[in-house]
Write an enzyme that holds these catalytic residues in place. Structure first.
Site, PDB file in Angstrom:
ATOM      1  N   SER A 147       7.110  -5.047   7.321  1.00 21.27           N
ATOM      2  CA  SER A 147       6.884  -5.784   8.399  1.00 21.27           C
ATOM      3  C   SER A 147       7.718  -7.046   8.492  1.00 21.27           C
ATOM      4  O   SER A 147       7.029  -8.068   8.565  1.00 21.27           O
ATOM      5  CB  SER A 147       5.429  -5.966   8.437  1.00 21.27           C
ATOM      6  OG  SER A 147       4.683  -4.854   8.203  1.00 21.27           O
ATOM      7  N   ASP A 182       5.251  -2.910  11.266  1.00 17.02           N
ATOM      8  CA  ASP A 182       4.055  -2.694  11.238  1.00 17.02           C
ATOM      9  C   ASP A 182       3.328  -2.660  12.851  1.00 17.02           C
ATOM     10  O   ASP A 182       2.536  -1.967  13.030  1.00 17.02           O
ATOM     11  CB  ASP A 182       3.190  -3.750  10.442  1.00 17.02           C
ATOM     12  CG  ASP A 182       3.357  -5.321  10.973  1.00 17.02           C
ATOM     13  OD1 ASP A 182       4.394  -5.363  11.679  1.00 17.02           O
ATOM     14  OD2 ASP A 182       2.750  -6.097  10.551  1.00 17.02           O
ATOM     15  N   ARG A 227       0.763  -1.154   0.153  1.00 17.66           N
ATOM     16  CA  ARG A 227      -0.043  -0.007  -0.166  1.00 17.66           C
ATOM     17  C   ARG A 227       0.827   1.400   0.050  1.00 17.66           C
ATOM     18  O   ARG A 227       1.912   1.366   0.699  1.00 17.66           O
ATOM     19  CB  ARG A 227      -0.923  -0.001   1.200  1.00 17.66           C
ATOM     20  CG  ARG A 227      -1.909   1.097   1.098  1.00 17.66           C
ATOM     21  CD  ARG A 227      -3.244   0.655   2.043  1.00 17.66           C
ATOM     22  NE  ARG A 227      -2.890   0.564   3.335  1.00 17.66           N
ATOM     23  CZ  ARG A 227      -3.527   1.410   4.411  1.00 17.66           C
ATOM     24  NH1 ARG A 227      -4.671   2.149   4.030  1.00 17.66           N
ATOM     25  NH2 ARG A 227      -3.133   1.474   5.675  1.00 17.66           N
TER      26      ARG A 227
END
Length: 882
Positions: free
Chosen positions: A583, A637, A519
């Site tokens: 992440s 994350d 994203r």
């Protein structure tokens, strides 16, 4: 003339369809909690949840009490090449004085007969499982209990109505003291019939008795049975349809002869449908018709004899004999002569016709009520055409020469969209009681083994405290310089030294990489009295070949996505500060430098491990030569999640992710972080707890299923704790359990489908869907959900770290859908599942950290917003230093 005289007994198809609709309504009332108390058709749950599946075996006793004879059977079910059943039985008489005496005498008689049978079988020293066919209306709350509602079929023993017949029999056996018996199931004869036929035909899901009395049972969906907890699976319902009409719903089709039969019965006003159709009353109905016709001069030239006026002299077996196609008229002459009426040939023809009308009405009415059950089954299954088997028993059905044919024909006419096979129960309902017991025995044995297997997933309070202690030790090892290198829980410093203070301002780019989706976000943060955060984002897929290709291919793909987003937003010329949510386990040397330790979550891109991911990103941007960005921060994350929630609540100092993977971070005192210089203030530590247990410290609680999932994973031996709890692996653990249980014959009749053999075919989202639909009552899945809750133990560890105060925990609830990772707000499904997960987790935290007041705050905007906030905080601190 007779047709005209008995016009009321000849029912049209229109009337039969109306009766069918009425009975369907009565069924619905009986199944409803609100209407059952006043319903005439009681629809009693039997707690028989399964028909035989062919795997039953063992040695069983069956008792069959339901008429003037009492039968005891020994049923041996064995598995040599194929399933076989051996039966030995003995019939005992039940005298009238015992049927009408006290309940104590009746059950003493049953116990005496059972003792005699066991003596003859030389099994008095064994405690065999017993099934008790008790052919009277009983209310059950479990399989081995039967509260008699009312006696039927000439039985009137006192002190039994309202009592548990299993307890009464056990008391009589105990009083004797010369043998022992384990009564595992009490069943109605109808259920016994269905189970007997179900042994031979596994499509059988209806049991029908048309003999001395009449009744039916069928397999109903649990979701329709209000009287029993649970919505999953099916249960056999004993309709007790003999009482249909007791509320007046059949008054328009009852005749004067039906009313006379009822007035002279042992139970006036009750079992009205049974009195219209069953063998106990059919002969008497015919006798009453013959008497009236004789009185009116329509038969026997008006002669009426004392024999013809005697109740019970004309029996149902006489009706069967008279209706035989060839010798029927001769039989009629013989029977009527014995009654002293000297019949003419015309009298014999007329009497045969009366018998036909009465028995035909019975078959038609039974076809109507059976049709209602078949329609219920069809609707339950949602099919256009039902294919099923009805198991049938009873003297009227077996002995009457025309009855079965008429019943079949009328049923098929009334329910044309059902393909019904009628299967005669050759061995009676006694064998069925043994089969119910065999199924109960099989299921109880299976449940014991299943519970034994799944017990490993139910961690005790003591075990959780022990795990908590181990995690604490692992955390301390990760924080200390001397042990950091060998520690499995890496406790990585993130160089995030502060949560947002509300003064952050500006436009920031955020990247979020952590699963199959990537994203890119533009985050506009405005400070002041009315703080606002405005976000624009675009999601890009990362193909599997890119995830597992070269590092250069991966970062070129990321830069291509960024370029597309900058074009999309029209901001390619601006050099915006950027935060990179990455992440995966990274060792950071500063806020904008992160060395990838190892890939997780299915990523395998080469030439990345051991490299600075910010450097790899900057190199990718240089290769593109289209734009430039100011990379301020690389964050995990989990840290992004904490920062997102801390912007809303300044007390938030822990971040938790339970999604495709699992991890946690928290604000640690600098004095405890030996890997970074300085004693003052705090820094966020990324625990990387997925690797907890990689040194073997969790081996005592890892199951064979956890080990199987680990062995076949991309990174065997690593991230063991993550593989026990995270979304990427839960479905696979369940699949391994299902395969093992199928191999052991507990599920799917022991047949493992090719689909089930496919790895990752049972997705973690199925757990949330199953749970959402209420299947968490299934022990396997319920226990499994409990396993998820055990993860909560680790949250309370932070409360015990020096200097930490656990007040607010931010949580990103993506535990349950592998397709939804930590890149955004969860889908509605995730929220549904998170609710169940969170309930167990919150409670476990409370139990294990009773001195901590913990608030769980859901991260609505994902960790991408958190990356932008970290970048904003980093810019604020950088500006302050300058």
């Amino acid at each position: 003339q007779i047709d005209k005289y008995l016009y009321a007994m000849r029912l049209s198809d229109e009337t039969l369809l109306d009766v069918m609709a009425r009975f369907r309504r009565e069924m619905k009332n009986g199944l409803s909690r609100d209407f059952n108390p006043t319903a005439a058709v009681k629809m009693l749950p039997t707690f028989v949840r399964s028909i035989p599946d062919g795997s039953e075996k063992g040695d069983f006793i069956a008792l069959d009490l339901g008429g003037s004879y009492f039968r005891i059977l020994r049923v041996k079910v064995s598995h040599e090449k194929k399933q076989t059943v051996q039966m030995e039985s003995e019939i005992y008489n039940t005298p009238e004085d015992i049927m009408h005496g006290s309940g104590t005498r009746l059950f003493d008689h049953v116990a005496e007969c059972l003792g005699d049978f066991m003596e003859k079988q030389q099994i008095k020293d064994k405690k065999l499982p017993v099934g008790f066919t008790f052919s009277f209306p009983c209310r059950q709350s479990k399989l081995d209990e039967g509260i008699l509602i009312t006696w039927t079929k000439r039985f009137k023993a006192s002190g039994v109505e309202g009592a548990d017949v299993v307890r009464l029999l056990n008391r009589a056996i105990k009083k004797r003291g010369d043998y022992d018996a384990d009564i595992m199931a009490v069943v109605n004869d109808t259920v016994g019939t269905m189970m007997t036929c179900g042994f031979d035909d596994q499509r059988c899901e209806v049991g029908l008795i048309i003999g001395t009395g009449t009744n039916a049972c069928y397999m109903e969906e649990m979701r329709h049975i209000d009287l029993v907890e649970g919505d999953e699976g099916r249960m056999c319902i004993n309709t007790e349809w003999g009482a249909f009409g007791d509320d007046g719903s059949l008054e328009d089709i009852r005749t004067e002869f039906d009313r006379e039969i009822d007035r002279g019965s042992l139970n006036p006003g009750k079992q009205l449908f049974e009195k219209m159709v069953s063998g106990l009353y059919m002969g008497e109905l015919v006798r009453l018709i013959l008497v009236k016709m004789a009185k009116e001069g329509l038969l026997f030239e008006g002669r009426i004899t004392p024999e013809l006026l005697t109740k019970g002299k004309f029996e149902t077996k006489h009706v069967s004999a008279i209706e035989k196609s060839k010798e029927g008229l001769n039989k009629a002459k013989e029977i009527l002569t014995r009654l002293g009426v000297e019949p003419s040939h015309e009298d014999c023809i007329a009497v045969q016709h009366v018998c036909t009308i009465v028995s035909f009405r019975s078959a038609n009415l039974v076809a109507s009520t059976l049709g209602a059950i078949l329609n219920q089954l069809r609707d339950n299954k949602g099919v256009g055409r039902l294919r099923t088997t009805v198991g049938v028993d009873g003297s009227l059905y077996k002995m009457h020469p025309q009855y079965a044919r008429r019943l079949h024909k009328t049923t098929r006419r009334l329910v044309p969209d059902s393909e019904v096979r009628f299967l005669l129960s050759e061995s009676g309902s006694g064998k069925g009681a043994a089969m119910v017991t065999a199924v109960a025995y099989r299921l109880s044995e299976q449940h014991r083994l299943i519970d034994e297997t799944l017990a490993e997933f139910k961690l005790t309070h003591e075990q959780l405290l022990q795990v908590k202690k181990r995690m604490r030790a692992e955390m301390e090892a990760g924080l200390k310089k001397k042990t950091h290198e060998t520690a499995k829980v890496k406790m990585l410093p993130t160089f995030v030294r502060s949560t947002p203070d509300g003064t952050e301002n500006g436009d920031f780019l955020a990247l979020d990489l952590g699963g199959t989706n990537f994203r890119v976000l533009l985050v506009k943060i405005r400070s002041g009295k009315r703080r606002t955060v405005e976000m624009h984002n675009k999601i890009y897929a990362i193909p599997i070949e890119v995830m597992q290709g070269t590092g250069e291919e991966l970062f070129d793909h990321i830069v291509t996505c960024i370029s597309d987003f900058l074009d999309y937003m029209g901001i390619k010329g601006a050099r915006l500060p950027l935060g990179f949510t990455f992440s995966f386990p990274c060792k950071q040397t500063s806020l904008d430098a992160g060395i990838l330790l190892n890939w997780t979550k299915g990523f395998k891109a080469t030439d990345c491990e051991g490299e600075d991911v910010v450097y790899l990103l900057r190199e990718g941007i240089k290769r593109r030569e289209e734009f430039d960005l100011d990379v301020v921060a690389v964050v995990n994350d989990t840290v992004g999640t904490m920062m997102t929630c801390a912007y809303e609540d300044p007390n938030c100092e822990i971040g938790l992710i339970v999604g495709t993977g699992s991890n946690a971070c928290y604000m640690e005192e600098m004095r405890n972080i030996e890997m970074v210089d300085g004693e003052q203030g705090r820094m966020c530590v990324n625990t990387e707890w997925g690797a907890f247990g990689d040194n073997g410290c969790l081996d005592d609680i890892r199951t064979i299923y956890d080990k199987a999932v680990d062995d076949y994973s991309l990174n065997a031996g690593k991230q063991r704790y993550e593989k026990m709890i995270s979304g990427m692996y839960l479905g696979e653990i369940v699949r391994n359990i299902l395969i093992d249980f199928t191999k052991r014959g507990f599920l799917f009749r022991g047949q493992i489908s090719e689909t089930l053999k496919t790895r990752h075919i049972f997705e973690t989202k199925f757990l949330s869907q199953i749970e959402r639909e209420g299947l968490s009552r299934i022990p396997l899945l319920y226990n499994f959900i409990c396993l998820l809750g055990n993860q909560a133990v680790f949250l309370c560890l932070f409360a015990e770290m020096p200097g930490a105060s656990l007040e607010d925990v931010s949580v990103q609830p993506v535990a349950v859908l592998p397709s939804v990772d930590a890149v955004g707000p969860p889908s509605p499904t995730a929220i549904v599942s998170f609710y169940s997960f969170s309930r167990i987790m919150h409670q476990t935290v409370k139990d294990l950290a009773p001195n901590c007041d913990v608030t769980f705050l859901l991260s609505e905007d994902g960790s991408g917003k958190g990356a932008a906030l970290i970048t904003a905080v980093g810019c604020r601190l950088r500006d302050a230093e300058q």
